[in-house]
Design a protein around this motif. Structure first.
Motif, PDB file in Angstrom:
ATOM      1  N   ASN A 107      -4.057  -4.436 -52.624  1.00  0.00           N
ATOM      2  CA  ASN A 107      -3.805  -3.509 -53.925  1.00  0.00           C
ATOM      3  C   ASN A 107      -3.711  -4.192 -55.178  1.00  0.00           C
ATOM      4  N   GLN A 108      -4.206  -5.340 -55.263  1.00  0.00           N
ATOM      5  CA  GLN A 108      -4.328  -5.818 -56.639  1.00  0.00           C
ATOM      6  C   GLN A 108      -5.758  -6.070 -57.096  1.00  0.00           C
ATOM      7  N   GLU A 109      -5.970  -5.946 -58.464  1.00  0.00           N
ATOM      8  CA  GLU A 109      -7.317  -6.210 -59.068  1.00  0.00           C
ATOM      9  C   GLU A 109      -7.372  -7.650 -59.259  1.00  0.00           C
ATOM     10  N   PHE A 110      -8.592  -8.083 -59.092  1.00  0.00           N
ATOM     11  CA  PHE A 110      -8.874  -9.674 -59.499  1.00  0.00           C
ATOM     12  C   PHE A 110     -10.415  -9.848 -59.821  1.00  0.00           C
ATOM     13  N   LYS A 111     -10.518 -10.856 -60.627  1.00  0.00           N
ATOM     14  CA  LYS A 111     -12.141 -11.276 -60.745  1.00  0.00           C
ATOM     15  C   LYS A 111     -12.293 -12.755 -60.288  1.00  0.00           C
ATOM     16  N   ILE A 112     -13.282 -12.981 -59.945  1.00  0.00           N
ATOM     17  CA  ILE A 112     -13.787 -14.461 -59.333  1.00  0.00           C
ATOM     18  C   ILE A 112     -14.152 -14.956 -60.792  1.00  0.00           C
TER      19      ILE A 112
ATOM     20  N   PHE B 220     -25.570 -28.306 -50.922  1.00  0.00           N
ATOM     21  CA  PHE B 220     -24.458 -27.630 -52.038  1.00  0.00           C
ATOM     22  C   PHE B 220     -24.703 -26.223 -52.568  1.00  0.00           C
ATOM     23  N   GLU B 221     -24.460 -25.308 -51.633  1.00  0.00           N
ATOM     24  CA  GLU B 221     -24.881 -23.879 -52.085  1.00  0.00           C
ATOM     25  C   GLU B 221     -23.610 -23.066 -51.628  1.00  0.00           C
ATOM     26  N   THR B 222     -23.477 -21.989 -52.246  1.00  0.00           N
ATOM     27  CA  THR B 222     -22.734 -20.962 -51.467  1.00  0.00           C
ATOM     28  C   THR B 222     -23.473 -19.503 -51.073  1.00  0.00           C
ATOM     29  N   THR B 223     -22.857 -18.869 -49.985  1.00  0.00           N
ATOM     30  CA  THR B 223     -23.828 -17.957 -49.549  1.00  0.00           C
ATOM     31  C   THR B 223     -23.054 -16.793 -49.639  1.00  0.00           C
ATOM     32  N   GLU B 224     -23.965 -15.494 -49.757  1.00  0.00           N
ATOM     33  CA  GLU B 224     -23.624 -14.273 -50.138  1.00  0.00           C
ATOM     34  C   GLU B 224     -22.774 -13.768 -48.966  1.00  0.00           C
ATOM     35  N   PHE B 225     -23.108 -14.002 -47.695  1.00  0.00           N
ATOM     36  CA  PHE B 225     -22.278 -13.797 -46.704  1.00  0.00           C
ATOM     37  C   PHE B 225     -20.756 -13.915 -46.790  1.00  0.00           C
ATOM     38  N   LEU B 226     -20.680 -15.434 -46.694  1.00  0.00           N
ATOM     39  CA  LEU B 226     -19.333 -16.127 -46.754  1.00  0.00           C
ATOM     40  C   LEU B 226     -18.385 -15.787 -47.957  1.00  0.00           C
ATOM     41  N   GLN B 227     -19.294 -15.848 -49.193  1.00  0.00           N
ATOM     42  CA  GLN B 227     -18.336 -15.421 -50.316  1.00  0.00           C
ATOM     43  C   GLN B 227     -17.731 -14.007 -50.186  1.00  0.00           C
ATOM     44  N   ASN B 228     -18.642 -12.943 -49.876  1.00  0.00           N
ATOM     45  CA  ASN B 228     -18.090 -11.688 -49.470  1.00  0.00           C
ATOM     46  C   ASN B 228     -17.019 -11.805 -48.405  1.00  0.00           C
ATOM     47  N   HIS B 229     -17.360 -12.429 -47.510  1.00  0.00           N
ATOM     48  CA  HIS B 229     -16.325 -12.451 -46.429  1.00  0.00           C
ATOM     49  C   HIS B 229     -14.635 -12.747 -47.086  1.00  0.00           C
ATOM     50  N   LEU B 230     -14.893 -14.038 -48.005  1.00  0.00           N
ATOM     51  CA  LEU B 230     -13.792 -14.687 -48.631  1.00  0.00           C
ATOM     52  C   LEU B 230     -13.087 -13.661 -49.571  1.00  0.00           C
ATOM     53  N   GLU B 231     -13.825 -12.887 -50.293  1.00  0.00           N
ATOM     54  CA  GLU B 231     -13.333 -11.831 -51.292  1.00  0.00           C
ATOM     55  C   GLU B 231     -12.612 -10.790 -50.578  1.00  0.00           C
ATOM     56  N   ASN B 232     -13.134 -10.306 -49.334  1.00  0.00           N
ATOM     57  CA  ASN B 232     -12.381  -9.383 -48.310  1.00  0.00           C
ATOM     58  C   ASN B 232     -11.184 -10.042 -47.826  1.00  0.00           C
ATOM     59  N   PHE B 233     -11.083 -11.233 -47.757  1.00  0.00           N
ATOM     60  CA  PHE B 233      -9.779 -11.987 -47.169  1.00  0.00           C
ATOM     61  C   PHE B 233      -8.886 -11.801 -48.306  1.00  0.00           C
ATOM     62  N   LEU B 234      -9.329 -12.162 -49.616  1.00  0.00           N
ATOM     63  CA  LEU B 234      -8.420 -11.949 -50.742  1.00  0.00           C
ATOM     64  C   LEU B 234      -7.928 -10.727 -50.704  1.00  0.00           C
ATOM     65  N   LYS B 235      -8.753  -9.437 -50.521  1.00  0.00           N
ATOM     66  CA  LYS B 235      -8.368  -8.152 -50.734  1.00  0.00           C
ATOM     67  C   LYS B 235      -7.338  -7.839 -49.600  1.00  0.00           C
TER      68      LYS B 235
ATOM     69  N   THR C 197     -10.111 -17.415 -58.695  1.00  0.00           N
ATOM     70  CA  THR C 197     -10.055 -16.172 -59.256  1.00  0.00           C
ATOM     71  C   THR C 197      -9.723 -16.679 -60.806  1.00  0.00           C
ATOM     72  N   GLU C 198      -9.923 -15.418 -61.623  1.00  0.00           N
ATOM     73  CA  GLU C 198      -9.344 -15.484 -62.964  1.00  0.00           C
ATOM     74  C   GLU C 198      -7.637 -15.572 -62.883  1.00  0.00           C
ATOM     75  N   PRO C 199      -6.954 -15.778 -63.751  1.00  0.00           N
ATOM     76  CA  PRO C 199      -5.592 -15.780 -63.807  1.00  0.00           C
ATOM     77  C   PRO C 199      -5.018 -14.472 -63.424  1.00  0.00           C
ATOM     78  N   ILE C 200      -4.098 -14.306 -62.371  1.00  0.00           N
ATOM     79  CA  ILE C 200      -3.345 -12.873 -62.234  1.00  0.00           C
ATOM     80  C   ILE C 200      -2.096 -12.833 -62.606  1.00  0.00           C
ATOM     81  N   ASP C 201      -1.609 -11.955 -63.125  1.00  0.00           N
ATOM     82  CA  ASP C 201      -0.257 -11.557 -63.611  1.00  0.00           C
ATOM     83  C   ASP C 201       0.593 -11.524 -62.374  1.00  0.00           C
TER      84      ASP C 201
END
Length: 368
Positions: A313-318, A292-307, A246-250
């Motif tokens: 309840n926190q905003e973040f940017k990748i 050496f690739e990233t897949t939309e399915f797993l990247q979305n899955h990881l983003e959901n895990f982050l959330k 992610t970008e830095p998180i306060d």
């Protein structure tokens, strides 16, 4: 064709040639040189910088979470599991002996595991008793419920701490290993791919392209997941690990390295950014690849895990996404063995190359 000058320098015969300049190849070279300084060693790497898992991982300095150790013991038995944990533990100690913490950004910040059922907790006393011979601690793993709120992991039921684990900067560790190799007069050929290997009773001929080759007395394969071409008979399954940052998180409260679900998910605080990887157990077949690739399915899955788990309840940017290629097999013990009269291998480090490579380097040195 190459010139006489090239034949007598870069492509001259060596005592030992190592294929692969990742952690296992570099530690093997260092270990051999320290034991036999007179031996000439050449490391061949097909990329401009070492790839695979060595520069594409999450920078964990770990030796196994509670659920992972329990699962390994159930599958492989305690003897093999303890041997493996000991190798990883001693490998991490060796890294700290060779390099100052600030040279490789090493932090002994503790390793944690999130649990959402108490099933594994029923084995914690047994596991601690077994691991005492490795770590010297009465409690390698302990329950730390107060830290759930401290780290803002409120969706988690239990938090287990292991004080012997931490994190490091994989790129800086590789650079320091390369420096050490140069110091020991190990030589390198970067950006050149091995096309064929011919072994005779006298030597091994490592061929790159028509008319260009290097001969050696011994050849060591340190290509981990990229070994299938030359090690077809070994049980090696490539496993891609996808990661995001992610970008830095306060006011990010995470401190240490974290595992979830038998280590299939892993995350840490990297300069107030969340580095998260894993989830390949959601799509095992697709992730059995050397691409050496990233897949939309797993990247979305990881983003959901982050959330849901890490930043509810926190905003973040990748900021960044990448993948590394590990080598797995039917069990987690690395393959360190002699393949023929003049060829050996040290491969299949099962996602624990940072910790295992210093030890497999010692093992291959004894075989040489």
């Amino acid at each position: 064709m190459i010139s006489i000058w090239e034949q007598e320098t870069f492509y001259r015969k060596r005592d030992i040639v190592i294929i692969g300049a990742g952690f296992s190849g570099l530690w093997a070279a260092i270990s051999i040189k320290e034991r036999s300084p007179e031996k000439s060693i050449l490391i061949i790497e097909r990329n401009a910088v070492p790839l695979g898992a060595s520069t594409r991982n999450a920078g964990f300095a770990c030796f196994g979470s509670l659920t992972e150790v329990i699962a390994d013991a159930q599958k492989m038995g305690w003897e093999k599991t303890l041997d493996l944990v000991r190798m990883r533990f001693e490998g991490l100690q060796k890294i700290r002996k060779y390099f100052k913490s600030d040279e490789i950004d090493f932090e002994l910040s503790g390793g944690y595991e999130i649990l959402n059922s108490d099933e594994s907790l029923q084995h914690i006393n047994e596991v601690n008793a077994k691991l005492k011979s490795v770590t010297g601690l009465e409690e390698t793993y302990s329950l730390q419920q107060d830290k759930i709120n401290e780290f803002r992991l409120g969706k988690s039921q239990f938090l287990i701490e292991n004080p012997c684990e931490g994190s490091l900067h994989s790129g800086k560790l590789l650079q320091k290993l390369l420096e050490k190799c140069h110091e020991l007069k190990v030589e390198f050929l970067f950006g050149i791919e091995v096309k064929n290997i011919e072994e005779t009773s006298d030597e091994v001929n490592i061929c790159f392209s028509e008319g260009v080759s290097v001969k050696s007395d011994q050849l060591i394969h340190c290509t981990n997941a990229f070994s299938s071409k030359f090690l077809e008979n070994e049980n090696i399954i490539p496993a891609r690990g996808q990661i995001l940052l992610t970008e830095p998180i306060d006011n990010l409260k995470l401190k240490g390295t974290f595992h979830y679900d038998e280590g299939f998910y892993y995350f840490r605080n990297l300069e107030n950014r969340v580095l998260l990887g894993g989830g390949r157990n959601q799509d095992f077949k697709t992730e059995e690849t050397t691409a050496f690739e990233t897949t939309e399915f797993l990247q979305n899955h990881l983003e959901n895990f982050l959330k849901e788990v890490i930043l509810p309840n926190q905003e973040f940017k990748i900021a960044l996404r990448w993948s590394g290629i590990m080598a797995m097999g039917s069990e987690k013990t690395p393959i360190v063995k002699r393949l023929s009269e003049r060829q050996l291998c040290t491969v299949r480090l099962s996602g624990m190359g940072v910790a295992l490579a210093p030890k497999v380097g010692e093992m291959i040195t004894i075989m040489i």
